[in-house]
Design a protein around this motif. Structure first.
Motif, PDB file in Angstrom:
ATOM      1  N   ALA A 117      32.768  15.133  17.290  1.00 31.47           N
ATOM      2  CA  ALA A 117      32.518  14.763  15.900  1.00 31.47           C
ATOM      3  C   ALA A 117      33.753  14.995  15.030  1.00 31.47           C
ATOM      4  CB  ALA A 117      31.323  15.554  15.365  1.00 31.47           C
ATOM      5  N   GLN A 118      34.521  16.024  15.353  1.00 26.67           N
ATOM      6  CA  GLN A 118      35.700  16.343  14.552  1.00 26.67           C
ATOM      7  C   GLN A 118      36.778  15.268  14.615  1.00 26.67           C
ATOM      8  OE1 GLN A 118      37.128  20.177  15.830  1.00 26.67           O
ATOM      9  NE2 GLN A 118      35.238  21.233  15.286  1.00 26.67           N
ATOM     10  N   THR A 119      36.708  14.390  15.600  1.00 26.46           N
ATOM     11  CA  THR A 119      37.746  13.370  15.748  1.00 26.46           C
ATOM     12  C   THR A 119      37.558  12.205  14.778  1.00 26.46           C
ATOM     13  OG1 THR A 119      36.560  12.065  17.422  1.00 26.46           O
ATOM     14  CG2 THR A 119      37.888  13.934  18.199  1.00 26.46           C
ATOM     15  N   PHE A 120      36.399  12.124  14.125  1.00 30.64           N
ATOM     16  CA  PHE A 120      36.134  10.996  13.234  1.00 30.64           C
ATOM     17  C   PHE A 120      36.737  11.277  11.862  1.00 30.64           C
ATOM     18  CE2 PHE A 120      33.049  10.237  16.540  1.00 30.64           C
ATOM     19  CZ  PHE A 120      33.082   8.858  16.668  1.00 30.64           C
ATOM     20  N   VAL A 121      37.978  10.868  11.735  1.00 27.53           N
ATOM     21  CA  VAL A 121      38.710  11.035  10.484  1.00 27.53           C
ATOM     22  C   VAL A 121      39.241   9.665  10.073  1.00 27.53           C
ATOM     23  CG1 VAL A 121      39.366  13.411  10.998  1.00 27.53           C
ATOM     24  CG2 VAL A 121      40.865  11.541  11.700  1.00 27.53           C
ATOM     25  N   VAL A 122      39.654   9.565   8.830  1.00 26.52           N
ATOM     26  CA  VAL A 122      40.253   8.320   8.361  1.00 26.52           C
ATOM     27  C   VAL A 122      41.622   8.178   9.002  1.00 26.52           C
ATOM     28  CG1 VAL A 122      41.011   7.012   6.357  1.00 26.52           C
ATOM     29  CG2 VAL A 122      39.008   8.487   6.185  1.00 26.52           C
ATOM     30  N   ARG A 123      41.864   7.063   9.645  1.00 29.48           N
ATOM     31  CA  ARG A 123      43.114   6.875  10.375  1.00 29.48           C
ATOM     32  C   ARG A 123      44.294   6.654   9.427  1.00 29.48           C
ATOM     33  NH1 ARG A 123      41.600   1.866  13.947  1.00 29.48           N
ATOM     34  NH2 ARG A 123      40.855   1.299  11.875  1.00 29.48           N
ATOM     35  N   PRO A 124      45.405   7.338   9.672  1.00 28.56           N
ATOM     36  CA  PRO A 124      46.631   7.043   8.910  1.00 28.56           C
ATOM     37  C   PRO A 124      47.154   5.666   9.313  1.00 28.56           C
ATOM     38  CG  PRO A 124      47.072   8.627  10.655  1.00 28.56           C
ATOM     39  CD  PRO A 124      45.587   8.443  10.613  1.00 28.56           C
ATOM     40  N   PRO A 125      48.041   5.080   8.514  1.00 26.57           N
ATOM     41  CA  PRO A 125      48.532   3.716   8.803  1.00 26.57           C
ATOM     42  C   PRO A 125      49.154   3.553  10.183  1.00 26.57           C
ATOM     43  CG  PRO A 125      49.136   4.379   6.579  1.00 26.57           C
ATOM     44  CD  PRO A 125      48.569   5.601   7.240  1.00 26.57           C
ATOM     45  N   HIS A 126      49.768   4.609  10.716  1.00 32.86           N
ATOM     46  CA  HIS A 126      50.449   4.477  12.006  1.00 32.86           C
ATOM     47  C   HIS A 126      49.500   4.557  13.190  1.00 32.86           C
ATOM     48  CE1 HIS A 126      50.172   8.894  11.570  1.00 32.86           C
ATOM     49  NE2 HIS A 126      50.073   8.877  12.881  1.00 32.86           N
ATOM     50  N   ALA A 127      48.248   4.944  12.961  1.00 38.76           N
ATOM     51  CA  ALA A 127      47.297   5.120  14.060  1.00 38.76           C
ATOM     52  C   ALA A 127      46.699   3.778  14.458  1.00 38.76           C
ATOM     53  CB  ALA A 127      46.197   6.099  13.655  1.00 38.76           C
ATOM     54  N   ARG A 128      47.461   3.015  15.194  1.00 37.85           N
ATOM     55  CA  ARG A 128      47.021   1.715  15.668  1.00 37.85           C
ATOM     56  C   ARG A 128      47.402   1.559  17.135  1.00 37.85           C
ATOM     57  NH1 ARG A 128      44.747   2.263  11.701  1.00 37.85           N
ATOM     58  NH2 ARG A 128      44.512   0.912   9.884  1.00 37.85           N
ATOM     59  N   LEU A 129      46.656   0.756  17.828  1.00 39.43           N
ATOM     60  CA  LEU A 129      46.961   0.500  19.226  1.00 39.43           C
ATOM     61  C   LEU A 129      48.231  -0.346  19.327  1.00 39.43           C
ATOM     62  CD1 LEU A 129      45.633   1.139  21.965  1.00 39.43           C
ATOM     63  CD2 LEU A 129      44.614  -1.142  21.895  1.00 39.43           C
ATOM     64  N   PRO A 130      49.206   0.069  20.143  1.00 40.07           N
ATOM     65  CA  PRO A 130      50.491  -0.650  20.198  1.00 40.07           C
ATOM     66  C   PRO A 130      50.426  -1.914  21.052  1.00 40.07           C
ATOM     67  CG  PRO A 130      50.533   1.193  21.708  1.00 40.07           C
ATOM     68  CD  PRO A 130      49.212   1.278  20.988  1.00 40.07           C
ATOM     69  N   GLY A 131      49.613  -2.863  20.658  1.00 41.51           N
ATOM     70  CA  GLY A 131      49.533  -4.122  21.386  1.00 41.51           C
ATOM     71  C   GLY A 131      48.498  -4.085  22.491  1.00 41.51           C
ATOM     72  N   PRO A 132      48.254  -5.217  23.155  1.00 46.47           N
ATOM     73  CA  PRO A 132      47.264  -5.280  24.241  1.00 46.47           C
ATOM     74  C   PRO A 132      47.679  -4.392  25.415  1.00 46.47           C
ATOM     75  CG  PRO A 132      47.932  -7.476  23.511  1.00 46.47           C
ATOM     76  CD  PRO A 132      48.891  -6.507  22.903  1.00 46.47           C
ATOM     77  N   LEU A 133      46.713  -3.667  25.956  1.00 52.61           N
ATOM     78  CA  LEU A 133      46.977  -2.797  27.093  1.00 52.61           C
ATOM     79  C   LEU A 133      46.085  -3.219  28.253  1.00 52.61           C
ATOM     80  CD1 LEU A 133      47.080   0.722  25.386  1.00 52.61           C
ATOM     81  CD2 LEU A 133      48.932  -0.914  25.666  1.00 52.61           C
ATOM     82  N   ALA A 134      46.658  -3.346  29.433  1.00 53.61           N
ATOM     83  CA  ALA A 134      45.886  -3.721  30.611  1.00 53.61           C
ATOM     84  C   ALA A 134      46.594  -3.226  31.858  1.00 53.61           C
ATOM     85  CB  ALA A 134      45.701  -5.234  30.679  1.00 53.61           C
ATOM     86  N   LEU A 135      45.801  -2.963  32.893  1.00 53.66           N
ATOM     87  CA  LEU A 135      46.350  -2.518  34.174  1.00 53.66           C
ATOM     88  C   LEU A 135      45.655  -3.283  35.290  1.00 53.66           C
ATOM     89  CD1 LEU A 135      45.542   0.281  32.349  1.00 53.66           C
ATOM     90  CD2 LEU A 135      47.128   1.240  34.007  1.00 53.66           C
ATOM     91  N   LEU A 136      46.339  -3.386  36.406  1.00 48.26           N
ATOM     92  CA  LEU A 136      45.776  -3.980  37.606  1.00 48.26           C
ATOM     93  C   LEU A 136      45.815  -2.937  38.717  1.00 48.26           C
ATOM     94  CD1 LEU A 136      44.680  -6.496  39.066  1.00 48.26           C
ATOM     95  CD2 LEU A 136      47.057  -7.081  39.638  1.00 48.26           C
ATOM     96  N   LEU A 137      44.665  -2.687  39.342  1.00 45.86           N
ATOM     97  CA  LEU A 137      44.547  -1.682  40.397  1.00 45.86           C
ATOM     98  C   LEU A 137      44.060  -2.346  41.678  1.00 45.86           C
ATOM     99  CD1 LEU A 137      44.072  -0.141  37.580  1.00 45.86           C
ATOM    100  CD2 LEU A 137      42.963   1.607  38.950  1.00 45.86           C
ATOM    101  N   ASP A 138      44.399  -1.744  42.807  1.00 46.31           N
ATOM    102  CA  ASP A 138      43.830  -2.208  44.065  1.00 46.31           C
ATOM    103  C   ASP A 138      42.528  -1.449  44.304  1.00 46.31           C
ATOM    104  OD1 ASP A 138      44.357   0.304  45.178  1.00 46.31           O
ATOM    105  OD2 ASP A 138      46.035  -0.395  46.402  1.00 46.31           O
ATOM    106  N   PRO A 139      41.763  -1.775  45.346  1.00 47.36           N
ATOM    107  CA  PRO A 139      40.475  -1.112  45.574  1.00 47.36           C
ATOM    108  C   PRO A 139      40.565   0.393  45.809  1.00 47.36           C
ATOM    109  CG  PRO A 139      40.550  -3.190  46.759  1.00 47.36           C
ATOM    110  CD  PRO A 139      41.936  -2.937  46.242  1.00 47.36           C
ATOM    111  N   ASP A 140      41.749   0.897  46.145  1.00 51.28           N
ATOM    112  CA  ASP A 140      41.938   2.339  46.320  1.00 51.28           C
ATOM    113  C   ASP A 140      42.404   3.004  45.029  1.00 51.28           C
ATOM    114  OD1 ASP A 140      41.208   2.386  49.043  1.00 51.28           O
ATOM    115  OD2 ASP A 140      43.193   1.636  49.601  1.00 51.28           O
ATOM    116  N   LEU A 141      42.365   2.256  43.929  1.00 48.15           N
ATOM    117  CA  LEU A 141      42.705   2.727  42.579  1.00 48.15           C
ATOM    118  C   LEU A 141      44.194   3.009  42.407  1.00 48.15           C
ATOM    119  CD1 LEU A 141      39.668   5.032  41.676  1.00 48.15           C
ATOM    120  CD2 LEU A 141      39.840   2.552  41.753  1.00 48.15           C
ATOM    121  N   ARG A 142      45.005   2.397  43.228  1.00 48.45           N
ATOM    122  CA  ARG A 142      46.452   2.491  43.004  1.00 48.45           C
ATOM    123  C   ARG A 142      46.852   1.471  41.949  1.00 48.45           C
ATOM    124  NH1 ARG A 142      46.567   3.116  48.931  1.00 48.45           N
ATOM    125  NH2 ARG A 142      46.544   0.836  49.032  1.00 48.45           N
ATOM    126  N   VAL A 143      47.643   1.907  40.972  1.00 48.49           N
ATOM    127  CA  VAL A 143      48.081   1.017  39.905  1.00 48.49           C
ATOM    128  C   VAL A 143      49.164   0.091  40.439  1.00 48.49           C
ATOM    129  CG1 VAL A 143      49.121   0.867  37.617  1.00 48.49           C
ATOM    130  CG2 VAL A 143      47.505   2.706  38.126  1.00 48.49           C
TER     131      VAL A 143
END
Length: 349
Positions: free
Chosen positions: A166-192
């Motif tokens: 609950a303590q994490t719910f604060v008003v975000r400062p202007p810099h608190a934004r996701l730095p663009g689209p994030l994605a990963l590709l893993l194999d079935p053994d969870l290796r990136v």
């Protein structure tokens, strides 16, 4: 026999005080582990937060028996039905199974690392599942007294973990934004196998790399392993987790199959996407984290959709006076004193 009883009682009191003192989730868990080490003793551990709805793990504090095999350990943990945190109520022991080999995690990995017993704890209440903890021991099984000691701690730790969220719910400062689209590709053994450029830096904030050790994408392993568990029929929760990054910014991680020939030769990899948590999902998490009643959560959602007290009352078939009573209770639980502050924290802006 009196000495252990007194020692357990003192450990319980200390842990309850730590829970009441609160703090951020990582510091809280580290302090709880120190206290638990004194109370019962263990050789390794994995203490994860979980998405309260999906129970998928995230943000681990861990010292596992085989850190170099973390992807494999995570995959087997999610594929193991015995003592799985999603089916537990309190505490369960590996030594409590009729045959320890019923645990796929132990049979295929941990037995070879000298693990003799595992105490598995889950921290959940009527608002959701907030975390789970595995304590690994090499020399001897956990005793009945130790298990009882651990069981008594699940309620206060659950409340403390929920409040830390609950303590994490604060008003975000202007810099608190996701730095663009994030994605990963893993194999079935969870290796990136591949990832977008900003992914590693972002996820390293969730699980900071240790001294001299590279970052690990533990949260990514968890959501991908949950996809494998769903495919195997072990669990039905969606392969998805919401996790707080920093400064009021929440992220949603999702896993799905992706077709195509991978460098490893497999045709069906696992794609994990990371995006900013939507306002609607933030509201749901906010309501759960602050222990709002179902009616209070409904009032909050109507307010977020632009309704005033009279509009909310009409939509919910309540009197305006009743809506005001719910608002007062919400303000008290969330330590806010007006609607603007309430919605700013709930929505992050």
């Amino acid at each position: 026999m009196a000495v252990p009883v007194v020692a357990y009682a003192r450990s319980h009191e200390r842990i309850v005080r730590l829970c009441e003192a609160g703090g951020d989730s990582r510091t809280l868990r580290e302090r709880l582990l120190d206290a638990l080490r004194t109370a019962v003793g263990f050789d390794a551990y994995g203490f994860l937060l979980t998405d309260p709805e999906t129970a998928v793990g995230c943000s681990p504090v861990a010292d596992v028996p085989c850190p170099a095999e973390l992807p494999r350990l995570t995959r087997l943990r999610y594929l193991t039905e015995a003592n799985r945190w999603t089916t537990l109520d309190g505490v369960a022991l590996l030594s409590g199974l009729s045959d320890p080999a019923d645990s796929r995690l132990w049979r295929e990995l941990l037995r070879d690392h000298g693990i003799r017993d595992i105490a598995s704890l889950v921290f959940k209440d009527r608002f959701g599942c907030w975390g789970h903890l595995d304590l690994y021991r090499c020399d001897r099984p956990f005793s009945a007294d130790e298990t009882a000691c651990l069981a008594r701690l699940t309620a206060p730790v659950t409340t403390a973990l929920r409040r830390s969220r609950a303590q994490t719910f604060v008003v975000r400062p202007p810099h608190a934004r996701l730095p663009g689209p994030l994605a990963l590709l893993l194999d079935p053994d969870l290796r990136v196998l591949a990832q977008t450029p900003a992914t590693s830096a972002c996820l390293s904030r969730l699980v900071p790399p240790g001294c001299g050790r590279p970052a690990v994408h533990a949260c990514v392993y968890d959501v991908a392993a949950q996809l494998l568990a769903v495919e195997a029929g072990v669990d039905t929760h969606p392969p998805r987790s919401r996790v707080h990054l920093a400064d009021g910014l929440w992220l949603t991680l999702s896993a799905a199959r992706i077709d195509g020939v991978l460098p490893s030769g497999h045709r069906h990899g696992i794609a994990v996407t990371v995006e900013e948590t939507s306002p609607a999902e933030r509201l749901t998490l906010f309501a759960r984290s602050f222990a709002l009643s179902p009616r209070e959560a409904d009032v909050l959602h109507h307010l977020a959709n632009g309704g005033d007290s009279h509009t909310v009352a009409h939509r919910m078939s309540l009197s305006a006076h009743t809506v005001q009573d719910h608002l007062k209770s919400i303000f008290t639980k969330t330590s806010t004193n007006n609607r603007v502050m309430l919605l700013a924290r709930a929505l992050g802006a």
